[in-house]
Design a protein around this motif. Structure first.
Motif, PDB file in Angstrom:
ATOM      1  N   ASN A 558       7.776  -9.643 -11.676  1.00  0.00           N
ATOM      2  CA  ASN A 558       8.859  -9.827 -12.643  1.00  0.00           C
ATOM      3  C   ASN A 558       9.119  -8.583 -13.483  1.00  0.00           C
ATOM      4  O   ASN A 558       9.844  -8.636 -14.482  1.00  0.00           O
ATOM      5  N   GLY A 559       8.499  -7.464 -13.089  1.00  0.00           N
ATOM      6  CA  GLY A 559       8.797  -6.185 -13.730  1.00  0.00           C
ATOM      7  C   GLY A 559       8.004  -5.886 -14.975  1.00  0.00           C
ATOM      8  O   GLY A 559       8.388  -5.016 -15.763  1.00  0.00           O
ATOM      9  N   HIS A 560       6.860  -6.566 -15.174  1.00  0.00           N
ATOM     10  CA  HIS A 560       6.060  -6.356 -16.370  1.00  0.00           C
ATOM     11  C   HIS A 560       4.701  -5.745 -15.995  1.00  0.00           C
ATOM     12  O   HIS A 560       4.316  -5.700 -14.829  1.00  0.00           O
ATOM     13  N   SER A 561       3.976  -5.303 -17.010  1.00  0.00           N
ATOM     14  CA  SER A 561       2.630  -4.787 -16.781  1.00  0.00           C
ATOM     15  C   SER A 561       1.738  -5.918 -16.265  1.00  0.00           C
ATOM     16  O   SER A 561       1.766  -7.030 -16.795  1.00  0.00           O
ATOM     17  N   PRO A 562       0.915  -5.644 -15.240  1.00  0.00           N
ATOM     18  CA  PRO A 562       0.055  -6.712 -14.701  1.00  0.00           C
ATOM     19  C   PRO A 562      -1.133  -7.044 -15.589  1.00  0.00           C
ATOM     20  O   PRO A 562      -1.802  -8.050 -15.366  1.00  0.00           O
ATOM     21  N   TYR A 563      -1.415  -6.215 -16.613  1.00  0.00           N
ATOM     22  CA  TYR A 563      -2.571  -6.475 -17.462  1.00  0.00           C
ATOM     23  C   TYR A 563      -2.394  -7.781 -18.237  1.00  0.00           C
ATOM     24  O   TYR A 563      -1.309  -8.087 -18.719  1.00  0.00           O
ATOM     25  N   SER A 564      -3.498  -8.506 -18.370  1.00  0.00           N
ATOM     26  CA  SER A 564      -3.428  -9.743 -19.136  1.00  0.00           C
ATOM     27  C   SER A 564      -3.371  -9.466 -20.636  1.00  0.00           C
ATOM     28  O   SER A 564      -2.836 -10.265 -21.396  1.00  0.00           O
ATOM     29  N   PHE A 565      -3.925  -8.313 -21.066  1.00  0.00           N
ATOM     30  CA  PHE A 565      -3.911  -7.987 -22.496  1.00  0.00           C
ATOM     31  C   PHE A 565      -4.019  -6.472 -22.645  1.00  0.00           C
ATOM     32  O   PHE A 565      -5.059  -5.938 -22.997  1.00  0.00           O
ATOM     33  N   GLY A 566      -2.926  -5.771 -22.335  1.00  0.00           N
ATOM     34  CA  GLY A 566      -2.927  -4.320 -22.440  1.00  0.00           C
ATOM     35  C   GLY A 566      -2.136  -3.794 -23.608  1.00  0.00           C
ATOM     36  O   GLY A 566      -1.896  -2.599 -23.714  1.00  0.00           O
ATOM     37  N   ILE A 567      -1.717  -4.678 -24.513  1.00  0.00           N
ATOM     38  CA  ILE A 567      -0.873  -4.240 -25.628  1.00  0.00           C
ATOM     39  C   ILE A 567      -1.704  -3.473 -26.658  1.00  0.00           C
ATOM     40  O   ILE A 567      -2.920  -3.630 -26.742  1.00  0.00           O
ATOM     41  N   PHE A 568      -1.055  -2.660 -27.459  1.00  0.00           N
ATOM     42  CA  PHE A 568      -1.717  -1.836 -28.457  1.00  0.00           C
ATOM     43  C   PHE A 568      -1.826  -2.589 -29.785  1.00  0.00           C
ATOM     44  O   PHE A 568      -0.881  -3.245 -30.215  1.00  0.00           O
ATOM     45  N   MET A 569      -2.999  -2.459 -30.406  1.00  0.00           N
ATOM     46  CA  MET A 569      -3.234  -3.084 -31.711  1.00  0.00           C
ATOM     47  C   MET A 569      -3.831  -2.026 -32.630  1.00  0.00           C
ATOM     48  O   MET A 569      -5.042  -1.822 -32.665  1.00  0.00           O
TER      49      MET A 569
END
Length: 785
Positions: A558-569
């Motif tokens: 669907n065009g998104h990052s495959p990581y389950s939790f790769g967002i920056f905090m």
């Protein structure tokens, strides 16, 4: 293709043959075929009725239904495989044995009828014709293949297939009973085991599980146990469901299975997958293809005295039972038993024969939703430990866990992760007194509390990356009378760069749950340290997000990052995201190289039990194993005695190379030369030339402490072997009177990076005059001291 699975069934009798037909149908559908079981009723007595059923089967046309052609027929069982189809492939469970080996041995039912020989000859003639008409002939075992060659002169290929619940079997201990799971039937020889019990010197117990062929046989077996005085050492479980069967295998000391000339025998394979030794007999047929006498079980003479001796030996030495069980598991894994191979052999090898039919093959595929329902979800459903506690709220009624509820974030976290905790717990084989190390745990130690509730006698230590540096005990208070408080001994450690602060072989169980994905630099060091502190034979449990899960595939498609939790905090920095997510086989590789044998590798949807149908259809088209499509990887391994290796498939170079030390000294402040000692503390040679050299880098560090782009890299005078120290000299000038900056001296692996990045080799800062460094840059020199 449209595929008909041709078999026969005695109404109201359901056993291994029926399970095999069901599983073959499901697997064919999984691989994109439209498969259906076509079963004919069968009655074998008297011989005249048997002959009538043969005629009926022979006259049955399996080539099309509803005017739609059937592309391939797979014949499983007599007499159904005598039917008509222009593209019949045989996969024989067995022939009608009363006309073959059982006739010769005197056990055949046809022997007791006047027209038995007539029926025998008719069966053999019909089989000869059917086998020679088939496009290909396969069998389920070498035993069946040998019979077919002996009696019919027909060559065939044995195709081993996994038992029905292969993915669910595991080991949960070695308790005080031998397990005999099979329907109560004369060919299975439960009576032989009852007689053997009467001859054992040890108080051996046997659990029988399975329905009887008829009530009379069940009564006779019970009476036999009373007659031989062993009724108190026999457990009759009767018919047993799947959960009960898996659990009984998982906890048994070993499995006893002495049938007479078994065709294949799921029992043997199920025992091996449960890490159990198998006691069988020299005339038991199929099991002999898997059991190695004295290694993964015992093969005895088929008499009560010999069988009793083997049962005594496996009963009296639990350590031997465990060793043999591990060897049995290894044996199964080495044999390449898979449905993928079976389906490929039965279908893909015969496309030329299939096109000989006038109707072209039909590439039917079940709808995506059907694939999801029948293939993906059941294989990745979480297996929950039976603790009697199903939420953190229920656990907090037993232990004081106020910190789990002190913020909305904490409540959401523990509610979401509790199924993962229960699934992780189900992977463990815990015994009283075990020492458990939980790496990455933190207050309020919810999993530790759950673990204590499940196994009250274990001792728990925890490693935290943040928090107090001083070792201390953290007490978790009980709220329930009779449930004691308990302590968690905790320490602080950067697990990727520092040795765990425990002696070798300190723990029976090490937990590394949701840690790997946070390690950005050197997970191999982390895995080696786990191996170092785990006793030989101890367990490791690793859980981590699965980068090849169906959810990751859906995100990617669907065009998104495959990581389950790769967002920056930003608030949490490096701890607030996943640095790298792993495939299940990468986790297995990492731990195997560190020194663990794989007990179990599986995945589970522990958070969201929903699969995107179109994604599942894509994955099934690629023939991905649904067992490894869950969102969380769960790995359990046993510590072996092999030394750790480098997982080179995961690194650009051997990470062990980066272990060493640098010491830079001047004998006097006025000396122009600096002596640098380079110590190789790794098992790998530091090469000084060629395509993969190690070099010494000298870089300027300004008075603000910032590295500049001014540097030089120098080849070592010679290679440095493991354990060696190389002393070299650099002409860097005398020590400055005031601080202007410094030379940073460190090792560099050409094409790969700096040694001190891994913190397993230090770097050195040497105060230096700016003019002196510029002079060194103009004429750099490195010579051996």
């Amino acid at each position: 293709m449209r595929i008909a699975i041709i078999t026969a069934q005695v109404p109201f009798v359901r056993g291994g043959a029926e399970l095999l037909a069901d599983r073959l149908r499901d697997q064919l559908r999984l691989y994109g075929h439209n498969a259906e079981i076509v079963s004919l009723p069968f009655k074998w007595y008297p011989p005249s009725t048997l002959l009538d059923h043969m005629v009926a089967a022979t006259l049955t046309d399996f080539s099309n239904y509803n005017a739609v052609p059937v592309d391939l027929a797979i014949g499983l069982k007599f007499p159904a495989y005598l039917g008509q189809h222009p593209n019949m492939v045989m996969w024989l469970l067995h022939q009608y044995r009363g006309a073959y080996d059982e006739w010769d041995s005197g056990h055949g039912d046809l022997l007791f009828h006047e027209d038995g020989k007539l029926a025998r000859d008719a069966i053999r003639q019909a089989d000869n014709l059917a086998m020679r008409r088939a496009k290909a002939v396969f069998t389920i075992s070498e035993n069946v293949t040998k019979r077919l060659q002996r009696y019919n002169g027909v060559p065939s290929t044995a195709l081993y297939h996994p038992p029905p619940l292969a993915e669910r079997h595991d080991c949960r201990g070695y308790e005080d009973y031998l397990y005999f799971p099979s329907r109560l039937s004369l060919p299975k020889r439960q009576s032989l085991v009852v007689e053997a019990l009467a001859r054992t010197r040890a108080p051996v117990k046997v659990m029988f599980a399975g329905a009887a062929d008829n009530p009379q046989q069940e009564r006779e077996l019970h009476e036999l146990a009373v007659k031989f005085g062993v009724a108190d050492r026999v457990i009759w479980r009767g018919a047993i469901n799947d959960d009960g069967m898996v659990d009984a295998y998982a906890r048994a000391r070993a499995v006893v299975y002495p049938p007479r000339d078994e065709d294949y025998g799921y029992v043997t394979l199920e025992a091996m997958l449960s890490r159990k030794a198998v006691v069988t007999c020299a005339d038991s047929g199929g099991p002999l293809e898997f059991v190695e006498d004295g290694v993964s079980g015992f093969i005895t003479a088929p008499d009560p005295t010999s069988l009793a001796a083997a049962m005594d030996e496996i009963w009296e030495d639990t350590a031997q039972a465990e060793r043999m069980g591990s060897a049995a598991w290894d044996r199964y894994q080495s044999m390449g038993i898979s449905w993928q191979n079976v389906i490929a052999q039965l279908t893909n090898e015969h496309t030329e024969a299939a096109t000989a039919i006038d109707v072209p093959p039909v590439a039917h595929r079940p709808s995506p939703s059907a694939v999801v329902a029948s293939a993906v979800l059941p294989d990745i459903a979480p297996v929950i430990a039976k603790t009697g506690i199903n939420s953190v709220a229920e656990l907090s009624k037993v232990f004081e866990l106020d910190e789990a509820f002190n913020t909305p974030d904490a409540v959401i976290y523990y509610q979401r992760h509790f199924i993962r905790y229960l699934t992780s717990l189900a992977m463990l084989d815990l015994k009283p007194g075990m020492r458990v190390l939980d790496i990455g745990a933190s207050e309020p130690y919810v999993f530790g509390a759950l673990l204590k509730r499940y196994a009250p006698d274990v001792w728990i230590s925890a490693v935290e990356e943040r928090g107090s540096a001083a070792p201390m005990n953290y007490t978790i208070k009980s709220k329930v009378a009779g449930v004691p408080d308990f302590d968690v001994h905790r320490v602080k450690c950067n697990v990727e760069r520092e040795r765990l602060p425990f002696p070798d072989a300190s723990f029976d169980v090490v937990l590394a749950m949701e840690i790997l994905e946070h390690l950005p630099v050197n997970p191999a060091f982390f895995a080696e340290e786990i191996a170092r502190v785990t006793r030989p034979g101890g367990q490791v449990l690793v859980t981590t997000p699965n980068i090849t899960s169906h959810q990751s595939a859906a995100r990617l498609l669907n065009g998104h990052s495959p990581y389950s939790f790769g967002i920056f905090m930003p608030l949490m920095g490096i701890h607030g995201r996943h640095q790298r997510e792993w495939t299940p086989h990468e986790v297995e590789l990492l731990m195997r190289k560190a020194g663990f044998d794989t007990d179990r590798l599986s995945t589970a949807d522990v958070y969201d039990q929903a699969v995107e149908a179109k994604t599942a259809d894509v994955l099934m088209a690629w023939r991905r194993n649904p067992v490894l499509l869950g969102e969380t990887t769960l790995y359990r391994g046993t510590r072996n005695l092999r030394p750790s290796e480098a997982p080179l498939e995961l690194y650009s170079s051997d990470p062990r190379r980066y272990r060493g030390g640098i010491l830079a000294t001047r004998r006097r402040p006025t000396d122009l030369d600096v002596q640098v000692s380079l110590s190789n503390k790794s098992p790998v040679t530091w090469l000084h030339d060629g395509l993969d050299p190690v070099q010494l880098e000298v870089r300027w560090l300004n008075d603000d402490g910032e590295l500049s782009q001014e540097f030089v890299r120098l080849a070592l005078p010679r290679s440095v072997g493991p354990g060696e120290t190389l002393d070299v000299r650099l002409r860097l000038g005398d020590e400055p009177e005031r601080y202007e900056g410094a030379a940073s001296i460190r090792l560099f692996h050409l094409g790969h990076g700096w040694f001190d990045i891994l913190d397993t080799t230090n770097s050195v800062l040497l105060p230096l005059k700016r003019a002196t460094f510029e002079a060194f840059m103009a004429q750099p020199e490195l010579r051996e001291a």
